[in-house]
Enzyme design. Structure first.
Site, mmCIF file in Angstrom:
data_model
loop_
_atom_site.group_PDB
_atom_site.id
_atom_site.type_symbol
_atom_site.label_atom_id
_atom_site.label_comp_id
_atom_site.label_asym_id
_atom_site.label_seq_id
_atom_site.Cartn_x
_atom_site.Cartn_y
_atom_site.Cartn_z
ATOM 1 N N ARG A 99 0.811 -1.216 0.000
ATOM 2 C CA ARG A 99 0.000 0.000 0.000
ATOM 3 C C ARG A 99 0.849 1.274 0.000
ATOM 4 N NH1 ARG A 99 -4.865 -2.070 -1.036
ATOM 5 N NH2 ARG A 99 -5.048 -4.103 -0.084
ATOM 6 N N HIS A 153 5.142 -9.810 -6.019
ATOM 7 C CA HIS A 153 3.921 -9.178 -6.524
ATOM 8 C C HIS A 153 4.040 -7.690 -6.227
ATOM 9 C CE1 HIS A 153 -0.209 -8.130 -7.340
ATOM 10 N NE2 HIS A 153 -0.493 -9.370 -7.695
ATOM 11 N N TYR A 178 -0.333 -2.578 -5.077
ATOM 12 C CA TYR A 178 -1.660 -2.403 -5.693
ATOM 13 C C TYR A 178 -1.878 -0.975 -6.194
ATOM 14 C CZ TYR A 178 -2.796 -6.937 -3.691
ATOM 15 O OH TYR A 178 -2.798 -8.263 -3.371
ATOM 16 N N HIS A 232 -0.460 -6.009 -12.115
ATOM 17 C CA HIS A 232 -1.762 -5.907 -12.755
ATOM 18 C C HIS A 232 -1.573 -4.905 -13.890
ATOM 19 C CE1 HIS A 232 -3.803 -7.143 -8.721
ATOM 20 N NE2 HIS A 232 -3.022 -8.062 -9.213
ATOM 21 N N GLU A 243 -0.491 -10.010 -15.160
ATOM 22 C CA GLU A 243 -1.461 -10.961 -14.617
ATOM 23 C C GLU A 243 -2.812 -10.828 -15.328
ATOM 24 O OE1 GLU A 243 -1.916 -10.798 -10.365
ATOM 25 O OE2 GLU A 243 -3.463 -12.362 -10.359
ATOM 26 N N ASP A 290 -4.269 -16.274 -13.268
ATOM 27 C CA ASP A 290 -4.980 -16.416 -11.999
ATOM 28 C C ASP A 290 -6.306 -17.128 -12.264
ATOM 29 O OD1 ASP A 290 -6.876 -15.723 -9.848
ATOM 30 O OD2 ASP A 290 -5.281 -14.435 -9.088
ATOM 31 N N HIS A 338 -9.454 -15.140 -11.349
ATOM 32 C CA HIS A 338 -9.661 -14.016 -12.263
ATOM 33 C C HIS A 338 -10.193 -14.462 -13.628
ATOM 34 C CE1 HIS A 338 -6.422 -11.494 -9.929
ATOM 35 N NE2 HIS A 338 -7.473 -11.794 -9.193
ATOM 36 N N HIS A 346 -1.634 -18.346 -10.282
ATOM 37 C CA HIS A 346 -2.263 -18.097 -8.983
ATOM 38 C C HIS A 346 -3.439 -19.052 -8.864
ATOM 39 C CE1 HIS A 346 -0.645 -13.685 -8.737
ATOM 40 N NE2 HIS A 346 0.257 -14.585 -8.443
ATOM 41 N N ASP A 384 -13.482 -9.649 -8.453
ATOM 42 C CA ASP A 384 -12.221 -10.210 -7.982
ATOM 43 C C ASP A 384 -12.368 -10.608 -6.520
ATOM 44 O OD1 ASP A 384 -9.635 -10.863 -7.435
ATOM 45 O OD2 ASP A 384 -8.781 -8.890 -7.828
ATOM 46 N N HIS A 415 -11.547 -13.756 -4.172
ATOM 47 C CA HIS A 415 -10.924 -15.063 -4.012
ATOM 48 C C HIS A 415 -11.652 -15.895 -2.956
ATOM 49 C CE1 HIS A 415 -6.789 -13.349 -5.472
ATOM 50 N NE2 HIS A 415 -7.795 -12.914 -6.180
ATOM 51 N N GLU A 419 -3.486 -17.636 -3.239
ATOM 52 C CA GLU A 419 -3.783 -16.290 -2.704
ATOM 53 C C GLU A 419 -5.190 -16.322 -2.129
ATOM 54 O OE1 GLU A 419 -3.526 -14.155 -6.457
ATOM 55 O OE2 GLU A 419 -1.694 -13.183 -5.815
#
Ligand code: ZN
Ligand code: MN
Ligand code: MN
Length: 284
Positions: free
Chosen positions: A41, A71, A74, A111, A147, A181, A184, A218, A231, A233, A263
């Site tokens: 973040r 990864h 975000y 992403h 991804e 993923d 996704h 993923h 999205d 999971h 994930e």
């Protein structure tokens, strides 16, 4: 015997130090892990110290972890129509690549981007341009993996063709690859719930993006339906993707050497252990 070649694990936590993620991986029986190399973040962090780097590499050497994937944050959006965000994204991703290099991490998952109040084509072009800016004149060993996304909001990457266009528009193709993923793509409308649908999806991926460019998977179940474009999971076997699909993946020779990372939602890393045990049990 087969367990030897399975590259399977989860996204583990770096809280308390980067090396902790490796120890956590070991404690859940992982052979592959994914980590953030910094807070997911934050835009920027202070550089890694020599001591941190050495500790990470030594812990890795002593561990059973064969592959470590990073990864990215975000916050990064290479396709943002907001100039300040675009600029920060480029600088931040460069910093993340530097960190991966220092830590000997071969892959950095990102992403692709979201177009917000812009449009798809503009966004796609901008992403390619920025990837070239980041990768040009770098002798990086670390590849950036684009991804596949669920296509939530204005996110790019829910169609293999979009990723293909981004890739094709880049000059630095040898420093790029893809990450698939399962949550996704299912959410994006690729019906992997049946054997036929699974086979078609892998064939499409292979034809459009090339399995040789697939460097990470993923493994996530999806809370939401096929084509929901959300999205969310879910733990393996608890969501809308049948267990059978995960069995197909775990036994797919074409995907055998590709690291598979969970994930799924867990309260603590330790909870991944039973999912890893379950996935291993599917291997025939
Ligand atoms: Zn991701
Ligand atoms: Mn993912
Ligand atoms: Mn996701």
């Amino acid at each position: 015997m087969k367990e030897k070649t399975i590259l399977l694990g989860a996204h583990t936590s770096i809280s308390g130090g980067l090396y902790k993620a490796i120890e956590e991986g070991d404690s859940i029986g992982a052979t592959a892990i994914q980590i953030f190399t910094k807070s997911s973040r934050s835009w920027f962090v202070k550089e890694l110290t020599e001591a941190e780097i050495i500790k990470f590499k030594e812990t890795h050497k002593k561990s059973k972890i064969k592959v470590i994937i990073a990864h990215s944050s975000y916050l990064i959006n290479l396709g943002s129509p907001k100039k300040d965000i675009e600029k920060k994204s480029i600088l931040s991703l460069k910093q993340e690549l530097d960190r991966c290099e220092e830590l000997d991490i071969p892959y950095l998952v990102i992403h692709p981007g979201a177009y917000l109040d812009s449009d798809e084509q503009t966004c796609i072009k901008q992403i390619s341009k920025n990837l070239d800016i980041i990768l040009k004149n770098r002798t990086v060993k670390t590849k950036i993996l684009l991804e596949t996304t669920a296509g939530q909001g204005t996110n790019i990457g829910h169609k293999f063709e979009q990723l293909k266009t981004i890739y094709n528009n880049c000059e630095e193709k040898d420093k790029l690859g893809f990450c698939l993923d399962t949550c996704h793509i299912f959410s994006a409308g690729y019906d992997i719930s049946t054997e036929l649908g699974y086979e078609k999806t892998i064939k499409d991926f292979s034809k459009i993006l090339g399995l040789k460019n697939l460097y990470a998977i993923h493994l996530n179940d999806s809370k939401t339906e096929l084509n929901s474009r959300k999205d969310r999971h879910e733990n393996i076997g608890q969501g809308k993707i049948p267990k059978k699909t995960f069995s197909l993946i775990m036994n797919d020779k074409r995907l055998e050497k590709i690291p598979k990372i969970l994930e799924t939602p867990v309260e603590k890393t330790q909870d991944y252990e039973k999912e890893i045990v379950f996935l291993k049990s599917l291997v025939k």
